[in-house]
Design a protein around this motif. Structure first.
Motif, PDB file in Angstrom:
ATOM      1  N   ALA A   1       0.830  -1.204   0.000  1.00  0.00           N
ATOM      2  CA  ALA A   1       0.000   0.000   0.000  1.00  0.00           C
ATOM      3  C   ALA A   1       0.866   1.257   0.000  1.00  0.00           C
ATOM      4  O   ALA A   1       0.593   2.215  -0.742  1.00  0.00           O
ATOM      5  CB  ALA A   1      -0.937  -0.005   1.202  1.00  0.00           C
ATOM      6  N   ASP A   2       1.914   1.267   0.819  1.00  0.00           N
ATOM      7  CA  ASP A   2       2.794   2.440   0.879  1.00  0.00           C
ATOM      8  C   ASP A   2       3.491   2.679  -0.459  1.00  0.00           C
ATOM      9  O   ASP A   2       3.645   3.834  -0.890  1.00  0.00           O
ATOM     10  CB  ASP A   2       3.840   2.250   1.981  1.00  0.00           C
ATOM     11  CG  ASP A   2       3.241   2.262   3.374  1.00  0.00           C
ATOM     12  OD1 ASP A   2       2.100   2.740   3.529  1.00  0.00           O
ATOM     13  OD2 ASP A   2       3.914   1.774   4.300  1.00  0.00           O
ATOM     14  N   THR A   3       3.903   1.607  -1.122  1.00  0.00           N
ATOM     15  CA  THR A   3       4.590   1.731  -2.403  1.00  0.00           C
ATOM     16  C   THR A   3       3.630   2.180  -3.499  1.00  0.00           C
ATOM     17  O   THR A   3       3.935   3.086  -4.288  1.00  0.00           O
ATOM     18  CB  THR A   3       5.238   0.392  -2.794  1.00  0.00           C
ATOM     19  OG1 THR A   3       6.166   0.001  -1.777  1.00  0.00           O
ATOM     20  CG2 THR A   3       5.965   0.507  -4.127  1.00  0.00           C
ATOM     21  N   LEU A   4       2.460   1.551  -3.543  1.00  0.00           N
ATOM     22  CA  LEU A   4       1.484   1.872  -4.589  1.00  0.00           C
ATOM     23  C   LEU A   4       0.964   3.299  -4.465  1.00  0.00           C
ATOM     24  O   LEU A   4       0.650   3.944  -5.467  1.00  0.00           O
ATOM     25  CB  LEU A   4       0.324   0.877  -4.535  1.00  0.00           C
ATOM     26  CG  LEU A   4       0.688  -0.572  -4.867  1.00  0.00           C
ATOM     27  CD1 LEU A   4      -0.418  -1.521  -4.409  1.00  0.00           C
ATOM     28  CD2 LEU A   4       0.938  -0.732  -6.366  1.00  0.00           C
ATOM     29  N   ALA A   5       0.878   3.796  -3.225  1.00  0.00           N
ATOM     30  CA  ALA A   5       0.355   5.153  -3.017  1.00  0.00           C
ATOM     31  C   ALA A   5       1.212   6.216  -3.688  1.00  0.00           C
ATOM     32  O   ALA A   5       0.734   7.325  -3.959  1.00  0.00           O
ATOM     33  CB  ALA A   5       0.255   5.435  -1.519  1.00  0.00           C
ATOM     34  N   LYS A   6       2.464   5.897  -3.989  1.00  0.00           N
ATOM     35  CA  LYS A   6       3.369   6.862  -4.607  1.00  0.00           C
ATOM     36  C   LYS A   6       3.232   6.917  -6.128  1.00  0.00           C
ATOM     37  O   LYS A   6       3.813   7.793  -6.772  1.00  0.00           O
ATOM     38  CB  LYS A   6       4.812   6.511  -4.244  1.00  0.00           C
ATOM     39  CG  LYS A   6       5.087   6.533  -2.746  1.00  0.00           C
ATOM     40  CD  LYS A   6       6.477   6.002  -2.430  1.00  0.00           C
ATOM     41  CE  LYS A   6       6.717   5.919  -0.936  1.00  0.00           C
ATOM     42  NZ  LYS A   6       8.043   5.315  -0.613  1.00  0.00           N
ATOM     43  N   LEU A   7       2.462   5.994  -6.710  1.00  0.00           N
ATOM     44  CA  LEU A   7       2.331   5.946  -8.159  1.00  0.00           C
ATOM     45  C   LEU A   7       1.459   7.084  -8.675  1.00  0.00           C
ATOM     46  O   LEU A   7       0.453   7.437  -8.046  1.00  0.00           O
ATOM     47  CB  LEU A   7       1.708   4.613  -8.592  1.00  0.00           C
ATOM     48  CG  LEU A   7       2.478   3.335  -8.300  1.00  0.00           C
ATOM     49  CD1 LEU A   7       1.635   2.119  -8.700  1.00  0.00           C
ATOM     50  CD2 LEU A   7       3.809   3.328  -9.039  1.00  0.00           C
ATOM     51  N   PRO A   8       1.779   7.652  -9.842  1.00  0.00           N
ATOM     52  CA  PRO A   8       0.906   8.671 -10.422  1.00  0.00           C
ATOM     53  C   PRO A   8      -0.444   8.113 -10.861  1.00  0.00           C
ATOM     54  O   PRO A   8      -1.397   8.873 -11.048  1.00  0.00           O
ATOM     55  CB  PRO A   8       1.710   9.169 -11.634  1.00  0.00           C
ATOM     56  CG  PRO A   8       2.674   8.082 -11.941  1.00  0.00           C
ATOM     57  CD  PRO A   8       2.998   7.434 -10.636  1.00  0.00           C
ATOM     58  N   THR A   9      -0.527   6.789 -11.022  1.00  0.00           N
ATOM     59  CA  THR A   9      -1.784   6.151 -11.413  1.00  0.00           C
ATOM     60  C   THR A   9      -2.663   5.811 -10.221  1.00  0.00           C
ATOM     61  O   THR A   9      -3.713   5.190 -10.386  1.00  0.00           O
ATOM     62  CB  THR A   9      -1.492   4.862 -12.193  1.00  0.00           C
ATOM     63  OG1 THR A   9      -0.661   4.007 -11.385  1.00  0.00           O
ATOM     64  CG2 THR A   9      -0.777   5.174 -13.506  1.00  0.00           C
ATOM     65  N   CYS A  10      -2.263   6.201  -9.017  1.00  0.00           N
ATOM     66  CA  CYS A  10      -2.953   5.800  -7.789  1.00  0.00           C
ATOM     67  C   CYS A  10      -3.359   7.037  -6.994  1.00  0.00           C
ATOM     68  O   CYS A  10      -2.522   7.874  -6.661  1.00  0.00           O
ATOM     69  CB  CYS A  10      -2.035   4.897  -6.963  1.00  0.00           C
ATOM     70  SG  CYS A  10      -2.769   4.253  -5.460  1.00  0.00           S
ATOM     71  N   ARG A  11      -4.640   7.150  -6.694  1.00  0.00           N
ATOM     72  CA  ARG A  11      -5.124   8.251  -5.858  1.00  0.00           C
ATOM     73  C   ARG A  11      -4.923   7.957  -4.373  1.00  0.00           C
ATOM     74  O   ARG A  11      -4.629   8.839  -3.576  1.00  0.00           O
ATOM     75  CB  ARG A  11      -6.607   8.498  -6.138  1.00  0.00           C
ATOM     76  CG  ARG A  11      -7.247   9.491  -5.180  1.00  0.00           C
ATOM     77  CD  ARG A  11      -8.673   9.803  -5.532  1.00  0.00           C
ATOM     78  NE  ARG A  11      -9.310  10.587  -4.479  1.00  0.00           N
ATOM     79  CZ  ARG A  11     -10.527  11.094  -4.552  1.00  0.00           C
ATOM     80  NH1 ARG A  11     -11.255  10.913  -5.646  1.00  0.00           N
ATOM     81  NH2 ARG A  11     -11.039  11.767  -3.546  1.00  0.00           N
ATOM     82  N   ALA A  12      -5.108   6.708  -4.006  1.00  0.00           N
ATOM     83  CA  ALA A  12      -4.949   6.289  -2.611  1.00  0.00           C
ATOM     84  C   ALA A  12      -4.687   4.797  -2.601  1.00  0.00           C
ATOM     85  O   ALA A  12      -5.002   4.088  -3.569  1.00  0.00           O
ATOM     86  CB  ALA A  12      -6.201   6.614  -1.794  1.00  0.00           C
ATOM     87  N   ALA A  13      -4.098   4.304  -1.521  1.00  0.00           N
ATOM     88  CA  ALA A  13      -3.855   2.876  -1.371  1.00  0.00           C
ATOM     89  C   ALA A  13      -4.195   2.456   0.047  1.00  0.00           C
ATOM     90  O   ALA A  13      -3.963   3.200   1.004  1.00  0.00           O
ATOM     91  CB  ALA A  13      -2.410   2.524  -1.703  1.00  0.00           C
ATOM     92  N   LEU A  14      -4.744   1.254   0.178  1.00  0.00           N
ATOM     93  CA  LEU A  14      -5.259   0.776   1.455  1.00  0.00           C
ATOM     94  C   LEU A  14      -4.748  -0.634   1.715  1.00  0.00           C
ATOM     95  O   LEU A  14      -4.668  -1.450   0.791  1.00  0.00           O
ATOM     96  CB  LEU A  14      -6.796   0.734   1.428  1.00  0.00           C
ATOM     97  CG  LEU A  14      -7.530   1.969   0.922  1.00  0.00           C
ATOM     98  CD1 LEU A  14      -8.977   1.612   0.606  1.00  0.00           C
ATOM     99  CD2 LEU A  14      -7.465   3.080   1.953  1.00  0.00           C
ATOM    100  N   ALA A  15      -4.414  -0.937   2.948  1.00  0.00           N
ATOM    101  CA  ALA A  15      -4.125  -2.301   3.370  1.00  0.00           C
ATOM    102  C   ALA A  15      -5.340  -2.833   4.115  1.00  0.00           C
ATOM    103  O   ALA A  15      -6.005  -2.104   4.865  1.00  0.00           O
ATOM    104  CB  ALA A  15      -2.889  -2.344   4.265  1.00  0.00           C
ATOM    105  N   ALA A  16      -5.659  -4.108   3.902  1.00  0.00           N
ATOM    106  CA  ALA A  16      -6.855  -4.688   4.509  1.00  0.00           C
ATOM    107  C   ALA A  16      -6.661  -6.188   4.662  1.00  0.00           C
ATOM    108  O   ALA A  16      -5.666  -6.755   4.196  1.00  0.00           O
ATOM    109  CB  ALA A  16      -8.086  -4.395   3.651  1.00  0.00           C
ATOM    110  N   HIS A  17      -7.636  -6.817   5.322  1.00  0.00           N
ATOM    111  CA  HIS A  17      -7.628  -8.261   5.447  1.00  0.00           C
ATOM    112  C   HIS A  17      -9.038  -8.782   5.248  1.00  0.00           C
ATOM    113  O   HIS A  17     -10.020  -8.036   5.322  1.00  0.00           O
ATOM    114  CB  HIS A  17      -7.084  -8.700   6.817  1.00  0.00           C
ATOM    115  CG  HIS A  17      -7.965  -8.294   7.960  1.00  0.00           C
ATOM    116  ND1 HIS A  17      -7.864  -7.056   8.570  1.00  0.00           N
ATOM    117  CD2 HIS A  17      -8.984  -8.935   8.595  1.00  0.00           C
ATOM    118  CE1 HIS A  17      -8.759  -6.967   9.535  1.00  0.00           C
ATOM    119  NE2 HIS A  17      -9.454  -8.089   9.559  1.00  0.00           N
TER     120      HIS A  17
END
Length: 306
Positions: free
Chosen positions: A275-291
């Motif tokens: 989630a932390d890595t994906l959140a930095k992408l220009p194609t990503c508005r937000a990223a969430l970790a879940a179970h």
């Protein structure tokens, strides 16, 4: 004034197999739903009429008129009960809107549970499921939670026992995708390819992986027949999927009709890293970790009944 609060989860489709287009405009599906720990809260407050307001990160993208599925759910419940009721529904949005995680369906399920309690109807779960099926294909699972296989339009559910928890990261793309548009694109792609569309079948290996808690096999068996259509409409999602794979995701898939992308992780720490890595992408508005899996909605009163 009494109110009822219901927390209702998002979903990810770990298998979404889409059959031929039916005469009624729907497709026969095999849809393996998995409820995850991204939640909306639906609060039902006493009122003279059925209205809705929305707060939270995605609030500006949610209609507050008759197009809101939670309003439709409350009205359908009142009609089923055969009386006129009122409730002001306050939706606290955390599930992405038009993101392939059933946010609208979750709110409808939350409204059914909250209003059933607020109005003292005492309707059994089976009645709520019947109403849910008329509201939309994903609403029954949003009411059920856990993990389940959906057939028909996805509304005919069989619960699936699972072992342990699976850990996920979700990359939320800017903007949304219309479910109808994605299905239409899927149909166009199939028509242009000129191939006969097979009847959808349950992936027994995937079900076994869910049952035994085998994350490696589950990641390898993730499948979504709508993914190619979603990538045609939003090609930049391919970069998001590849970025998650490069960070060791066991599986990467477009969630439902998209554009949210789901990544199966090895454990909770890996999910947060993704989630932390994906959140930095220009194609990503937000990223969430879940179970997941997590249970469906349950009501709680914020004050004593009157």
């Amino acid at each position: 004034m009494s109110s009822v609060t219901v927390r209702v989860p998002a979903k990810v489709n770990v298998q979404l197999s889409v059959g031929p287009l039916r005469e009624d405009g729907y497709h026969d599906l095999v849809n393996v739903f998995h409820a995850v720990s991204v939640f909306d809260e639906v609060v039902a407050k006493e009122s003279d009429s059925i209205t809705v307001s929305v707060v939270g990160e995605w609030a500006d993208q949610v209609p507050v008129d008759d197009g809101n599925l939670a309003i439709q759910a409350a009205r359908a419940l009142a009609k089923h009960a055969g009386r006129t009721y009122g409730a002001h529904l306050v939706i606290h949005k955390s599930i992405p809107v038009a993101g392939g995680m059933a946010g609208g369906s979750a709110d409808a399920a939350g409204a059914l549970v909250a209003c059933n309690e607020l109005w003292g109807l005492g309707l059994p779960f089976e009645d709520l499921m019947e109403i849910a099926g008329d509201l939309g294909s994903d609403v029954p699972f949003s009411l059920l939670g856990g993990t389940a296989v959906g057939t028909g339009r996805g509304e005919q559910l069989s619960e699936l026992p699972t072992t342990g928890s699976f850990h996920w990261a979700f990359a939320v793309a800017p903007g949304g995708l219309s479910t109808a548009e994605v299905y239409a694109q899927c149909d166009r792609r199939r028509e242009s390819a000129g191939v006969e569309v097979p009847w959808p079948q349950v992936d027994d290996s995937l079900l076994e992986a869910l049952s035994t808690g085998d994350a490696d096999t589950l990641g390898a068996r993730l499948t979504n027949d709508l993914q190619a259509a979603a990538l045609t409409l939003r090609p930049e999602l391919a970069r998001t999927l590849e970025a998650g794979r490069a960070e060791g995701a066991l599986g990467a898939i477009v969630s439902g009709s998209g554009p949210t992308c789901a990544f199966l992780a090895t454990d909770a720490d890996h999910a947060q890293h993704l989630a932390d890595t994906l959140a930095k992408l220009p194609t990503c508005r937000a990223a969430l970790a879940a179970h997941g899996p997590v249970p469906g909605p349950r009501p709680s009163w914020s004050s004593s009944r009157t």
